[in-house]
Scaffold this motif. Structure first.
Motif, PDB file in Angstrom:
ATOM      1  N   GLY A   1     -11.694 -23.041   3.275  1.00 59.82           N
ATOM      2  CA  GLY A   1     -11.292 -21.659   2.814  1.00 59.82           C
ATOM      3  C   GLY A   1     -10.271 -21.152   3.181  1.00 59.82           C
ATOM      4  O   GLY A   1      -9.403 -20.460   2.749  1.00 59.82           O
ATOM      5  N   GLU A   2     -10.034 -21.230   4.820  1.00 60.62           N
ATOM      6  CA  GLU A   2      -8.928 -20.458   5.387  1.00 60.62           C
ATOM      7  C   GLU A   2      -7.421 -20.909   4.880  1.00 60.62           C
ATOM      8  O   GLU A   2      -6.633 -20.202   5.041  1.00 60.62           O
ATOM      9  N   LEU A   3      -7.817 -21.942   4.465  1.00 56.14           N
ATOM     10  CA  LEU A   3      -6.212 -22.761   3.735  1.00 56.14           C
ATOM     11  C   LEU A   3      -5.595 -21.964   2.777  1.00 56.14           C
ATOM     12  O   LEU A   3      -4.597 -21.712   2.450  1.00 56.14           O
ATOM     13  N   THR A   4      -6.841 -21.380   1.844  1.00 55.71           N
ATOM     14  CA  THR A   4      -6.263 -20.840   0.562  1.00 55.71           C
ATOM     15  C   THR A   4      -6.800 -19.444   0.151  1.00 55.71           C
ATOM     16  O   THR A   4      -5.738 -18.416   0.579  1.00 55.71           O
ATOM     17  N   SER A   5      -7.765 -19.130   0.438  1.00 53.61           N
ATOM     18  CA  SER A   5      -8.184 -17.774   0.052  1.00 53.61           C
ATOM     19  C   SER A   5      -8.786 -16.910   0.991  1.00 53.61           C
ATOM     20  O   SER A   5      -9.313 -17.491   2.249  1.00 53.61           O
ATOM     21  N   PRO A   6      -8.572 -15.735   1.014  1.00 55.19           N
ATOM     22  CA  PRO A   6      -8.784 -14.683   2.254  1.00 55.19           C
ATOM     23  C   PRO A   6     -10.326 -14.593   2.292  1.00 55.19           C
ATOM     24  O   PRO A   6     -11.201 -14.527   1.669  1.00 55.19           O
ATOM     25  N   ARG A   7     -10.960 -14.767   3.614  1.00 53.92           N
ATOM     26  CA  ARG A   7     -12.316 -14.587   3.905  1.00 53.92           C
ATOM     27  C   ARG A   7     -12.492 -13.370   5.097  1.00 53.92           C
ATOM     28  O   ARG A   7     -11.541 -12.978   5.803  1.00 53.92           O
ATOM     29  N   LEU A   8     -13.674 -12.813   5.248  1.00 53.07           N
ATOM     30  CA  LEU A   8     -14.022 -11.940   6.218  1.00 53.07           C
ATOM     31  C   LEU A   8     -14.045 -12.451   7.640  1.00 53.07           C
ATOM     32  O   LEU A   8     -14.521 -13.782   7.640  1.00 53.07           O
ATOM     33  N   VAL A   9     -13.290 -11.912   8.614  1.00 52.87           N
ATOM     34  CA  VAL A   9     -13.473 -12.628   9.771  1.00 52.87           C
ATOM     35  C   VAL A   9     -14.086 -11.513  10.938  1.00 52.87           C
ATOM     36  O   VAL A   9     -14.768 -12.047  11.973  1.00 52.87           O
ATOM     37  N   ARG A  10     -14.338 -10.317  10.472  1.00 57.35           N
ATOM     38  CA  ARG A  10     -15.136  -9.263  11.053  1.00 57.35           C
ATOM     39  C   ARG A  10     -15.647  -8.175  10.293  1.00 57.35           C
ATOM     40  O   ARG A  10     -14.955  -7.797   9.323  1.00 57.35           O
ATOM     41  N   VAL A  11     -16.802  -7.711  10.549  1.00 57.59           N
ATOM     42  CA  VAL A  11     -17.522  -6.610  10.126  1.00 57.59           C
ATOM     43  C   VAL A  11     -18.150  -5.853  11.049  1.00 57.59           C
ATOM     44  O   VAL A  11     -18.914  -6.298  12.016  1.00 57.59           O
ATOM     45  N   ALA A  12     -17.545  -4.414  11.099  1.00 63.32           N
ATOM     46  CA  ALA A  12     -18.139  -3.559  12.062  1.00 63.32           C
ATOM     47  C   ALA A  12     -18.199  -2.210  11.339  1.00 63.32           C
ATOM     48  O   ALA A  12     -16.947  -1.639  11.254  1.00 63.32           O
ATOM     49  N   GLY A  13     -19.241  -1.709  11.263  1.00 65.06           N
ATOM     50  CA  GLY A  13     -19.537  -0.341  10.635  1.00 65.06           C
ATOM     51  C   GLY A  13     -18.921  -0.330   9.085  1.00 65.06           C
ATOM     52  O   GLY A  13     -18.929  -1.113   8.581  1.00 65.06           O
ATOM     53  N   ALA A  14     -18.121   0.655   8.789  1.00 63.25           N
ATOM     54  CA  ALA A  14     -17.367   0.792   7.399  1.00 63.25           C
ATOM     55  C   ALA A  14     -16.139  -0.099   7.544  1.00 63.25           C
ATOM     56  O   ALA A  14     -15.572  -0.088   6.406  1.00 63.25           O
ATOM     57  N   LEU A  15     -15.655  -0.825   8.446  1.00 64.10           N
ATOM     58  CA  LEU A  15     -14.628  -1.595   8.463  1.00 64.10           C
ATOM     59  C   LEU A  15     -14.662  -3.013   8.569  1.00 64.10           C
ATOM     60  O   LEU A  15     -15.655  -3.526   9.066  1.00 64.10           O
ATOM     61  N   ALA A  16     -13.955  -3.752   7.638  1.00 63.18           N
ATOM     62  CA  ALA A  16     -14.111  -5.088   7.550  1.00 63.18           C
ATOM     63  C   ALA A  16     -12.616  -5.622   7.719  1.00 63.18           C
ATOM     64  O   ALA A  16     -11.633  -4.975   7.373  1.00 63.18           O
ATOM     65  N   THR A  17     -12.445  -6.842   8.350  1.00 62.05           N
ATOM     66  CA  THR A  17     -11.211  -7.660   8.464  1.00 62.05           C
ATOM     67  C   THR A  17     -11.117  -8.779   7.922  1.00 62.05           C
ATOM     68  O   THR A  17     -12.350  -9.601   7.964  1.00 62.05           O
ATOM     69  N   ALA A  18     -10.252  -9.181   7.221  1.00 64.38           N
ATOM     70  CA  ALA A  18      -9.921 -10.320   6.537  1.00 64.38           C
ATOM     71  C   ALA A  18      -8.825 -11.049   6.571  1.00 64.38           C
ATOM     72  O   ALA A  18      -7.639 -10.499   7.097  1.00 64.38           O
ATOM     73  N   ARG A  19      -8.661 -12.401   6.602  1.00 62.12           N
ATOM     74  CA  ARG A  19      -7.584 -13.415   6.729  1.00 62.12           C
ATOM     75  C   ARG A  19      -7.840 -14.380   5.778  1.00 62.12           C
ATOM     76  O   ARG A  19      -8.842 -14.936   5.661  1.00 62.12           O
ATOM     77  N   PRO A  20      -6.620 -15.150   5.283  1.00 62.36           N
ATOM     78  CA  PRO A  20      -5.410 -14.641   5.383  1.00 62.36           C
ATOM     79  C   PRO A  20      -4.978 -13.599   4.173  1.00 62.36           C
ATOM     80  O   PRO A  20      -5.204 -14.152   3.165  1.00 62.36           O
ATOM     81  N   MET A  21      -4.369 -12.513   4.617  1.00 68.40           N
ATOM     82  CA  MET A  21      -3.939 -11.783   3.387  1.00 68.40           C
ATOM     83  C   MET A  21      -2.368 -11.195   3.928  1.00 68.40           C
ATOM     84  O   MET A  21      -2.520 -10.052   4.085  1.00 68.40           O
ATOM     85  N   PRO A  22      -1.439 -12.158   3.659  1.00 65.48           N
ATOM     86  CA  PRO A  22      -0.070 -11.933   4.148  1.00 65.48           C
ATOM     87  C   PRO A  22       0.283 -10.965   2.975  1.00 65.48           C
ATOM     88  O   PRO A  22       1.295 -10.188   3.408  1.00 65.48           O
ATOM     89  N   ALA A  23       0.036 -10.833   1.925  1.00 66.37           N
ATOM     90  CA  ALA A  23       0.535  -9.983   0.673  1.00 66.37           C
ATOM     91  C   ALA A  23       0.045  -8.467   0.748  1.00 66.37           C
ATOM     92  O   ALA A  23       0.298  -7.665  -0.337  1.00 66.37           O
ATOM     93  N   ALA A  24      -1.142  -8.292   1.590  1.00 67.71           N
ATOM     94  CA  ALA A  24      -2.026  -7.077   1.505  1.00 67.71           C
ATOM     95  C   ALA A  24      -0.882  -5.952   1.515  1.00 67.71           C
ATOM     96  O   ALA A  24      -0.002  -5.824   2.381  1.00 67.71           O
ATOM     97  N   ALA A  25      -1.253  -5.005   0.811  1.00 66.93           N
ATOM     98  CA  ALA A  25      -0.243  -3.549   0.961  1.00 66.93           C
ATOM     99  C   ALA A  25      -1.586  -2.514   1.297  1.00 66.93           C
ATOM    100  O   ALA A  25      -2.737  -2.540   1.104  1.00 66.93           O
TER     101      ALA A  25
END
Lengths: 597, 486
Positions: A19-43
């Protein structure tokens, strides 16, 4: 067990690596925040769907190809490796007929429809459009084919509720010549008109909630926002389009004031934001409002109300967005040319939500852990209030009054949220725990409170309330101020040591406080006070003082004056039923007249 | 939610039916600090996931994922971590969120803060396993609370009325009888029409003495068979304290909404809970808020207290009476302050009344029940309840103010009306509030208040409407005449 575990782990690892090659996935979840990768075009502030259940979230930070997302729903059970999908833009709210009477969550989903999806308890991932997509509305055009329209022009009308005509507006960034427009029954997303370039104009439009809706120009405030609360209308009036901060410790009656205003204030539309407050209180509003009548129109109160609800146990990120959702709805009705009042209860909970997200982002904290941009965000929120000339034709004037409750920790007004609110709000209604303890409601502290709108609204009150309104008001404020000084002295030397004139002042000030300023939100004949009633009660109190003072000056002793009769008459008048009113006024006037030597 | 219960846990607790991973085993953790264990390079970790930690030669420990990340996952361990070597500890990520056994079968039993039996009996089978984080009641499905609960205490029934579905905390102070009053409320509270009624007591870091005193009173009143006890004592692990209220409320919600039972949840002492929260916040190196308590304490407390309420179309209700100790009797301390903002009022104990030997030492001035209006009046209590209460309150407030003034200028320096109010305040405290250890029926409470009011001149009773006054005089006259004949 351990073998099964490692097999599934290996499988998981493969899946995620692929999945990492193509679509973004969650790499971290803590409280109300989540971190995702790869999202180079995120605004920033881009709306995303998080996880397989597609929870709503918004990008709040982008670093390289990694995006940090604040999630508007409960994140428990989200796992690293779940997919994340980006949508086109920021959080937009669907605006159109059907908003009135609805109860929305912090991102604009109707709670009733969430309940249909997930039952009595809210589960994440529910999809519920803000407006009922199936309901049909009867649209009546007010312009014709061939007309050139631009942003804000009224296309036509829809009778949204018995007393409110919904004006269908050309969205802010649109202009062109109408090639087709028709009357008929439409769903909110149906096109009711077309422009020459093929643009379809629907009954509803979308607007990004964090952006203020544009208006042609701001107008000066001149008419008061009549609240029906004597202490507010009489001493600390706010103008339509003005803004107020209402700080008060717990138990000082913030919520009751906000709810009372939502019930009785003179406005065409009320937007009530329950931000981080109690579920039972919202239930009370939901039970009570449909039964209550708008004092001016006689319609059900719910017909003019939109509720945005994020109770204290609902996701914290949606608390942050709830105030913008409410504000956008309020601006939308303002743009139609209505007088809108927005109540937010409470802005402190919103600020705390900011703080929580900011802390998780590990931003450098300002005062008391709040982010350094707190004051800035609060100011831009309050500044969305105002009286404006709306965009477009026909010419319309709309007003948006903002009343924000603040819950200072420990009742201490020196804390950052109260201070930030005071710097921008046009009036302060300070709630005092001591008054609340004496069951003096509304517990508005008349020494601390102020209004910057008092002068601008004086002519209106003079005309509609009473000839001497400003003089009576100033007299009353002075009397209350002198009473406070005298009480300090009396506290030292004993009330018995005071002279007759001082004792008179204390007596009358007490009437002023207990009869004029105190008002029960639960007394049927006193919950709402017309400006005439407010003026009359205040004016009678003040002339009691003047008449009795003249009597004292003429050498009459205070004990021989029948102040008790005046008091009884005023108390009776305050809660008099409409049919008892005239007799009550006559008795009060007679009692005051009797004092004159 | 004991280990055996976990083994039984089926798809029910797998969150929302999403493809939550199966159990995964890691041979060792990277680091440990205080109650936290850090796991490196773990994939597919869910937030809130339940973890079993097995260290050689030690009983298994339970933990929960509080920060799920591919590079470094943080697990909060519920048991004591002394003796735990992270690299030698095998971690099983269970793929499930913590759940607890719920059902009517739990009534009459005692458990620890995580739901393991303390009474020597086997694990309950129960009706279901329910995830203990709980979900927020949809506000549009709530019913505004309205049903009066008689507690037998005049200061509460008369002036700070409790209603079903309310959360009304008791603000106590060190050495004040907060828990004792809670016990008295539990003894006195019953459902007026004999509906199913249950009590859940949650001990949070309480001492053995407090536990014994409370349990003994419950047993003596014969209330044990409709009670569930969840006891986390002062000597028990701190982190367990964070789960105990959630375990108890999960059981309460099930009884209330699946078994149409009116459940009264008493939690003591919320202050210990908040300190546990602060401890874990510090261990996670979070930016502290006021007095070192985490900035999200409001949200966290709300997640517990907001689980009180009544739902449309369901018979039962959850009512909460949390007891907390105000450190140094300071009501502006973050713990009572935030609780006060979340709860629907507060009952405040007074050290002064306690010192004067008055029981219960409830100070009605700072006390408040926000839902009182919904629970009183004609058809519920007495028609004149509101003005009667307002008048008692107003006179007492004036009397208290006069007491302060008299301390400076002497009683002789007071206004007549103030002097009368001063006398009223004395009698109000002794006769109305300090009722002693016996319960009072509502009628007695109302009568006691009227007698105090009637000792004052009519002109002092500005909050009593003329109609009410006449009705009362007529009723009192009739009673006197009837008494004369008898």
């Amino acid at each position: 067990m351990s073998r099964a575990g490692s097999v599934s782990e290996a499988a998981a690892a493969v899946a995620t690596r692929g999945g990492e090659l193509t679509s973004p996935r969650l790499v971290r979840v803590a409280g109300a925040l989540a971190t995702a990768r790869p999202m180079p075009a995120a605004a920033l502030y881009q709306l995303v769907h998080v996880g397989a259940r597609r929870l709503l979230g918004e990008v709040v930070r982008v670093q390289g190809d990694t995006a940090t997302i604040q999630v508007y729903e409960d994140t428990t059970g989200l796992w690293t490796g779940e997919p994340v999908t980006a949508t086109g833009g920021p959080l937009r709210l669907e605006l159109g007929p059907g908003l009135l009477g609805s109860v929305l969550d912090g991102v604009g989903r109707p709670l009733a429809r969430i309940a249909e999806a997930t039952g009595d308890f809210i589960a994440p991932g529910a999809v519920a459009p803000t407006l009922d997509p199936q309901r049909r509305w009867t649209f009546e055009p007010t312009i014709q084919v061939g007309a050139t329209v631009s942003a804000g022009d009224v296309l036509g009308r829809v009778q949204e509720s018995p007393g409110l005509e919904h004006r269908v507006l050309v969205p802010p960034d649109t202009r062109g010549v109408i090639t087709r427009i028709e009357a008929g029954d439409f769903r909110v997303s149906d096109a009711v008109a077309h422009l020459e370039d093929g643009t379809a104009l629907a009954l509803s439009q979308r607007w990004p909630v964090r952006l203020a809706r544009p208006a042609a120009r701001r107008l000066p405030a001149e008419t008061p926002f009549v609240t029906g609360q004597r202490v507010l209308d009489f001493l600390f009036p706010v103008a339509e389009g003005g803004s107020v901060a209402v700080p008060g410790g717990f138990g000082t009656g913030k919520t009751v004031i906000e709810q009372t205003l939502a019930k009785y204030a003179w406005a065409d539309v009320i937007v009530f934001i329950g931000c981080g407050e109690r579920g039972n209180e919202m239930a009370e509003v939901l039970t009570e409002f449909p039964q209550l009548r708008d004092p001016r129109t006689g319609r059900s109160l719910l017909d003019r109300t939109v509720l945005v609800v994020n109770t204290s146990n609902m996701p914290v990120a949606a608390r942050e967005s709830s105030v913008y959702v409410g504000m956008t709805i309020a601006e939308y009705y303002r743009d139609m040319g209505y007088r809108v009042a927005l109540m937010a209860d409470s802005l402190s909970r919103w600020a705390e939500a900011l703080r929580e997200v900011s802390a998780r982002l590990q931003e450098m904290p300002g005062e008391e852990g709040y982010p350094t941009y707190l004051a800035n965000r609060l100011a831009s929120f309050y500044e969305r209030a105002g009286r404006v000339q709306a965009l477009g034709r026909p010419q319309r004037t709309g007003a948006l009054t903002v009343i924000g409750a603040v819950s200072p920790p420990g009742g201490d007004f020196s804390e950052p949220v109260t201070q930030a609110a005071l710097r921008v709000a046009g009036a302060l209604w300070a709630l005092d725990p001591e008054l609340a303890r004496q069951r003096h409601f509304p517990a508005v502290d008349w020494r601390l409170s102020y209004s910057l709108h008092a002068d601008a609204t004086e002519p209106w009150f003079r005309e509609h309330g009473g000839e001497a309104w400003p003089e009576v008001r100033r007299g009353a404020l002075e009397l209350l101020e002198r009473e406070a000084e005298l009480r300090e002295i009396a506290g030292l030397v004993g009330a018995e040591a005071l002279q007759d004139p001082e004792r008179l002042l204390l007596d009358v000030a007490r009437d002023l406080r207990e009869v004029v300023l105190a008002q029960s939100a639960f007394a049927p004949n006193d919950a709402f006070s017309t400006v005439t009633k407010t003026y009359l009660l205040a004016q009678l109190s003040m002339s009691t003082y003047q008449s009795a003072a003249r009597a004292l000056a003429a050498g009459i002793s205070l004990d021989t004056l029948n102040l008790a009769r005046v008091r009884r008459a005023l108390v009776a008048l305050k809660t008099a039923a409409p049919e008892e009113w005239d007799a009550g006024v006559a008795e009060a006037r007679a009692a005051v007249g009797e004092l004159t030597p | 939610m004991c280990l055996s219960a976990l083994d039984r846990a089926g798809a029910r607790t797998r969150v929302g039916g999403t493809m939550m991973p199966l159990p995964r085993v890691h041979p060792g953790a990277a680091a440990a600090a205080g109650p936290l264990v850090f796991l490196r390079a773990s994939r597919k970790v869910a937030l809130g996931e339940w973890v079993i930690l097995r260290a050689p030669g030690q009983a298994p420990r339970r933990g929960q994922v509080v920060d799920a990340a591919e590079d470094m996952t943080v697990i909060q361990v519920l048991e004591e971590t002394a003796g735990l070597a992270p690299t030698l500890t095998e971690l099983t990520l269970t793929g499930e969120v913590p759940a607890v056994t719920v059902g009517r079968e739990l009534l009459g039993r005692a458990f620890d803060g995580l739901g393991r039996p303390l009474d020597g009996l086997p694990d309950p089978v129960g009706d279901a396993l329910a995830p203990l984080t709980g979900r927020a009641m949809n506000p549009s499905r709530r019913v505004s609370p309205y049903a009066f609960i008689e507690t037998g205490l005049s200061a509460i029934d008369g002036l700070n009325t409790l209603v079903r579905g309310q959360k009304l905390p008791l603000f106590s102070g060190p050495g004040l009888p907060g828990l004792e009053i809670a016990a008295q409320i539990v003894e006195g509270a019953r459902a007026p029409r004999g509906e199913p009624f249950a009590v859940i007591f949650v001990g949070l870091g309480i001492t053995a003495r407090e536990r014994d005193a409370f349990v003994r009173r419950l047993e003596a009143s014969g209330a044990m068979e409709r009670t569930i006890l969840y006891l986390n004592e002062a000597r028990d692990p701190t982190i367990e304290r964070l789960l105990a209220p959630r375990v108890a409320l999960t059981a309460a919600e099930h009884l209330a909404f699946e078994h149409a039972t009116h459940v009264l949840v008493v939690m003591a002492d919320l202050t210990h809970y908040c300190e546990a929260l602060r401890e874990i916040g510090a261990a996670r190196e979070e930016i502290p808020g006021r007095r070192g308590y985490p900035g999200y304490m409001y949200t966290d407390l709300a997640a517990i207290l907001e689980r009180a309420g009544v739902l449309a179309g369901r018979e039962g209700s959850v009512t909460q009476i949390p007891v907390l100790t105000m450190p140094d009797d300071d009501i502006t301390h973050p713990i009572p302050d935030l609780t006060g903002y979340i709860a629907e009022g507060q009952l405040v104990l007074s050290r002064e009344l306690h010192r004067r030997g008055l029981f219960p030492p409830l100070d009605v001035l700072p006390s408040l029940s926000r839902l009182m209006n919904a629970g009183i009046g004609a058809g519920k209590t007495v028609p004149e309840h509101r003005e009667w209460a307002d008048q008692l309150y107003a006179l007492y407030a004036r009397g208290r103010e006069a007491r302060l003034m008299a301390a400076i200028v002497g009683e002789g320096g007071l206004h007549d009306a103030d002097r009368r109010a001063l006398g009223f305040a004395e009698r109000f405290e002794k006769e109305f509030v300090a009722q002693g250890r016996d319960g009072r029926a509502l009628a007695q409470t109302i009568e006691s208040g009227w007698r105090l009011l009637e000792s004052m001149p009519r002109d002092d009773l500005v909050r009593i409407r003329e109609a009410t006054w006449k009705a009362r005089r007529a009723a009192a006259g009739a009673t006197v005449r009837a008494g004369g004949r008898a």
